[in-house]
Design a protein around this motif. Structure first.
Motif, PDB file in Angstrom:
ATOM      1  N   GLY A   6       0.813  -1.211   0.000  1.00 45.38           N
ATOM      2  CA  GLY A   6       0.000   0.000   0.000  1.00 45.38           C
ATOM      3  C   GLY A   6       0.846   1.260   0.000  1.00 45.38           C
ATOM      4  O   GLY A   6       0.462   2.279  -0.567  1.00 45.38           O
ATOM      5  N   TRP A   7       2.036   1.175   0.633  1.00 39.75           N
ATOM      6  CA  TRP A   7       2.929   2.336   0.680  1.00 39.75           C
ATOM      7  C   TRP A   7       3.354   2.767  -0.719  1.00 39.75           C
ATOM      8  O   TRP A   7       3.538   3.968  -0.980  1.00 39.75           O
ATOM      9  CB  TRP A   7       4.170   2.013   1.512  1.00 39.75           C
ATOM     10  CG  TRP A   7       5.040   0.928   0.915  1.00 39.75           C
ATOM     11  CD1 TRP A   7       4.944  -0.411   1.140  1.00 39.75           C
ATOM     12  CD2 TRP A   7       6.110   1.110  -0.009  1.00 39.75           C
ATOM     13  NE1 TRP A   7       5.898  -1.093   0.419  1.00 39.75           N
ATOM     14  CE2 TRP A   7       6.632  -0.185  -0.298  1.00 39.75           C
ATOM     15  CE3 TRP A   7       6.692   2.219  -0.625  1.00 39.75           C
ATOM     16  CZ2 TRP A   7       7.695  -0.382  -1.174  1.00 39.75           C
ATOM     17  CZ3 TRP A   7       7.761   2.024  -1.500  1.00 39.75           C
ATOM     18  CH2 TRP A   7       8.250   0.744  -1.759  1.00 39.75           C
ATOM     19  N   VAL A  12       3.285   6.675  -5.264  1.00 40.60           N
ATOM     20  CA  VAL A  12       3.038   6.976  -6.678  1.00 40.60           C
ATOM     21  C   VAL A  12       1.955   8.033  -6.829  1.00 40.60           C
ATOM     22  O   VAL A  12       2.122   9.020  -7.575  1.00 40.60           O
ATOM     23  CB  VAL A  12       2.661   5.689  -7.436  1.00 40.60           C
ATOM     24  CG1 VAL A  12       2.192   6.024  -8.853  1.00 40.60           C
ATOM     25  CG2 VAL A  12       3.845   4.733  -7.491  1.00 40.60           C
ATOM     26  N   VAL A  13       0.844   7.854  -6.131  1.00 41.54           N
ATOM     27  CA  VAL A  13      -0.251   8.820  -6.230  1.00 41.54           C
ATOM     28  C   VAL A  13       0.183  10.177  -5.686  1.00 41.54           C
ATOM     29  O   VAL A  13      -0.095  11.231  -6.276  1.00 41.54           O
ATOM     30  CB  VAL A  13      -1.498   8.305  -5.479  1.00 41.54           C
ATOM     31  CG1 VAL A  13      -2.571   9.395  -5.424  1.00 41.54           C
ATOM     32  CG2 VAL A  13      -2.043   7.056  -6.158  1.00 41.54           C
ATOM     33  N   MET A  50       4.788   6.191   6.817  1.00 40.72           N
ATOM     34  CA  MET A  50       3.807   5.801   7.821  1.00 40.72           C
ATOM     35  C   MET A  50       3.015   4.584   7.353  1.00 40.72           C
ATOM     36  O   MET A  50       2.753   3.663   8.123  1.00 40.72           O
ATOM     37  CB  MET A  50       2.861   6.983   8.074  1.00 40.72           C
ATOM     38  CG  MET A  50       1.927   6.824   9.248  1.00 40.72           C
ATOM     39  SD  MET A  50       2.790   6.908  10.817  1.00 40.72           S
ATOM     40  CE  MET A  50       2.535   5.240  11.393  1.00 40.72           C
ATOM     41  N   THR A  51       2.651   4.570   6.074  1.00 41.31           N
ATOM     42  CA  THR A  51       1.929   3.426   5.507  1.00 41.31           C
ATOM     43  C   THR A  51       2.803   2.189   5.503  1.00 41.31           C
ATOM     44  O   THR A  51       2.337   1.063   5.775  1.00 41.31           O
ATOM     45  CB  THR A  51       1.463   3.746   4.077  1.00 41.31           C
ATOM     46  OG1 THR A  51       0.716   4.961   4.081  1.00 41.31           O
ATOM     47  CG2 THR A  51       0.584   2.638   3.531  1.00 41.31           C
ATOM     48  N   TYR A  52       4.085   2.374   5.201  1.00 44.77           N
ATOM     49  CA  TYR A  52       5.028   1.245   5.203  1.00 44.77           C
ATOM     50  C   TYR A  52       5.141   0.630   6.597  1.00 44.77           C
ATOM     51  O   TYR A  52       5.082  -0.594   6.758  1.00 44.77           O
ATOM     52  CB  TYR A  52       6.391   1.717   4.722  1.00 44.77           C
ATOM     53  CG  TYR A  52       7.485   0.680   4.868  1.00 44.77           C
ATOM     54  CD1 TYR A  52       7.653  -0.312   3.904  1.00 44.77           C
ATOM     55  CD2 TYR A  52       8.343   0.690   5.968  1.00 44.77           C
ATOM     56  CE1 TYR A  52       8.644  -1.276   4.040  1.00 44.77           C
ATOM     57  CE2 TYR A  52       9.338  -0.266   6.107  1.00 44.77           C
ATOM     58  CZ  TYR A  52       9.479  -1.240   5.145  1.00 44.77           C
ATOM     59  OH  TYR A  52      10.460  -2.191   5.289  1.00 44.77           O
ATOM     60  N   VAL A  53       5.309   1.466   7.615  1.00 43.33           N
ATOM     61  CA  VAL A  53       5.438   0.968   8.980  1.00 43.33           C
ATOM     62  C   VAL A  53       4.173   0.223   9.404  1.00 43.33           C
ATOM     63  O   VAL A  53       4.231  -0.852   9.998  1.00 43.33           O
ATOM     64  CB  VAL A  53       5.723   2.131   9.952  1.00 43.33           C
ATOM     65  CG1 VAL A  53       5.661   1.661  11.402  1.00 43.33           C
ATOM     66  CG2 VAL A  53       7.087   2.733   9.657  1.00 43.33           C
ATOM     67  N   ALA A  54       3.011   0.797   9.085  1.00 47.02           N
ATOM     68  CA  ALA A  54       1.746   0.161   9.458  1.00 47.02           C
ATOM     69  C   ALA A  54       1.567  -1.189   8.790  1.00 47.02           C
ATOM     70  O   ALA A  54       1.039  -2.134   9.378  1.00 47.02           O
ATOM     71  CB  ALA A  54       0.583   1.081   9.104  1.00 47.02           C
ATOM     72  N   SER A  55       2.034  -1.314   7.541  1.00 46.14           N
ATOM     73  CA  SER A  55       1.855  -2.567   6.804  1.00 46.14           C
ATOM     74  C   SER A  55       2.874  -3.622   7.206  1.00 46.14           C
ATOM     75  O   SER A  55       2.624  -4.815   7.066  1.00 46.14           O
ATOM     76  CB  SER A  55       1.966  -2.312   5.300  1.00 46.14           C
ATOM     77  OG  SER A  55       3.277  -1.890   4.945  1.00 46.14           O
ATOM     78  N   ARG A  56       4.033  -3.210   7.724  1.00 49.26           N
ATOM     79  CA  ARG A  56       5.076  -4.159   8.088  1.00 49.26           C
ATOM     80  C   ARG A  56       5.001  -4.608   9.537  1.00 49.26           C
ATOM     81  O   ARG A  56       5.590  -5.595   9.910  1.00 49.26           O
ATOM     82  CB  ARG A  56       6.459  -3.547   7.852  1.00 49.26           C
ATOM     83  CG  ARG A  56       6.840  -3.408   6.385  1.00 49.26           C
ATOM     84  CD  ARG A  56       6.827  -4.774   5.705  1.00 49.26           C
ATOM     85  NE  ARG A  56       7.346  -4.721   4.344  1.00 49.26           N
ATOM     86  CZ  ARG A  56       6.657  -4.384   3.279  1.00 49.26           C
ATOM     87  NH1 ARG A  56       5.390  -4.027   3.403  1.00 49.26           N
ATOM     88  NH2 ARG A  56       7.189  -4.410   2.080  1.00 49.26           N
TER      89      ARG A  56
END
Length: 268
Positions: A6-7, A12-13, A50-56
């Protein structure tokens, strides 16, 4: 798979929106697009991380609404309190040593995590996931700290960008400032506050030597912050970035593996 990457979609967006706004600003010379450019430029990389940390993490139990609110209120409160402390120090001493800046900012960023240490164990949506009331999962301190650090970094970068535009009388070079500060934010404010917040959470959860370890992590974070601010060379900043990144990644890995309180491991 979608959650883990998701990160990448956020990155990209976010970059596409920034490029669209920036090119429109250049083409039309319409200053109404400047705030949008600053906001997007300052927030794309922090939101991505933040998205990376939440997903990992895999084990974070803090509701998404709390994480978002933490980033906002922690960032605003942190910048305001740190700014006031630095201003008072400047008036009293005539100068603000970098170590004073490090101590002030790292302390100010812990105000919201310290508040959540008391509030989260009283939230039914949180305690239901831990198995019993008045429990704390130390791993959640990491994502709380990262959220505050990212919120602080976004607001600080927006301030630097605004000052740069006013002082230069134009937007020339501001895009580079936004890019560099955004790229470095994960190994700066996010890492330092993530580590100290995790130590605070462990202390509150009753970990052995919790108070001592929290003070140690706070002083280390302040020292890294001060070294970063006072560094006059790229190699010194690179060392600080590597140490900070390693510390945060190690803490994320440690928190993921740790057994949450109140949830016993399955037996036979």
């Amino acid at each position: 798979m979608t959650r883990r990457f998701g990160w990448l979609a956020v990155l990209v967006v976010g970059l596409a929106l920034f490029a669209l706004v920036y090119q429109t600003l250049i083409h039309t010379q319409n200053l109404n697009f400047v705030p949008a450019m600053i906001l997007l430029g300052a927030s794309v990389m922090p939101a991505t991380f933040m998205t990376y940390v939440a997903s990992r993490g895999g084990r974070w139990r803090v509701p998404a609404s709390v994480v978002a609110g933490t980033a906002l209120f922690g960032g605003v409160l942190g910048t305001v309190v740190a700014g006031q402390l630095e201003y008072d120090t400047l008036r009293a001493l005539g100068t603000v040593p970098v170590i004073a800046v490090g101590l002030a900012e790292e302390g100010a960023k812990l105000l919201v995590p310290a508040l959540l240490v008391f509030l989260l164990p009283r939230m039914p949506s949180y305690t239901a996931l831990l198995g019993h009331r008045n429990a704390l999962d130390p791993s959640d301190g990491v994502i709380i700290g990262v959220a505050v650090g990212m919120g602080f970094a976004v607001l600080e970068t927006m301030g630097y960008a605004f000052v740069a535009i006013v002082s230069r009388g134009g937007i020339g070079g501001v895009e580079q400032l936004l890019f560099i500060r955004g790229l470095l934010s994960p190994v700066g404010h996010a890492a330092w506050t993530g580590l100290t917040s995790a130590a605070l959470w462990r202390w509150a959860a009753g970990a052995r030597h919790g108070a001592r370890n929290f003070v140690l992590f706070y002083l280390v974070a302040a020292a890294l912050h001060a070294t970063w601010d006072g560094a006059g060379s790229l190699p010194v900043m690179a060392v600080v970035a590597c140490v900070s990144a390693y510390g945060l990644l190690h803490e994320m890995h440690r928190s993921t593996l740790a057994q949450p309180p109140g949830l016993a491991a399955p037996t036979g």
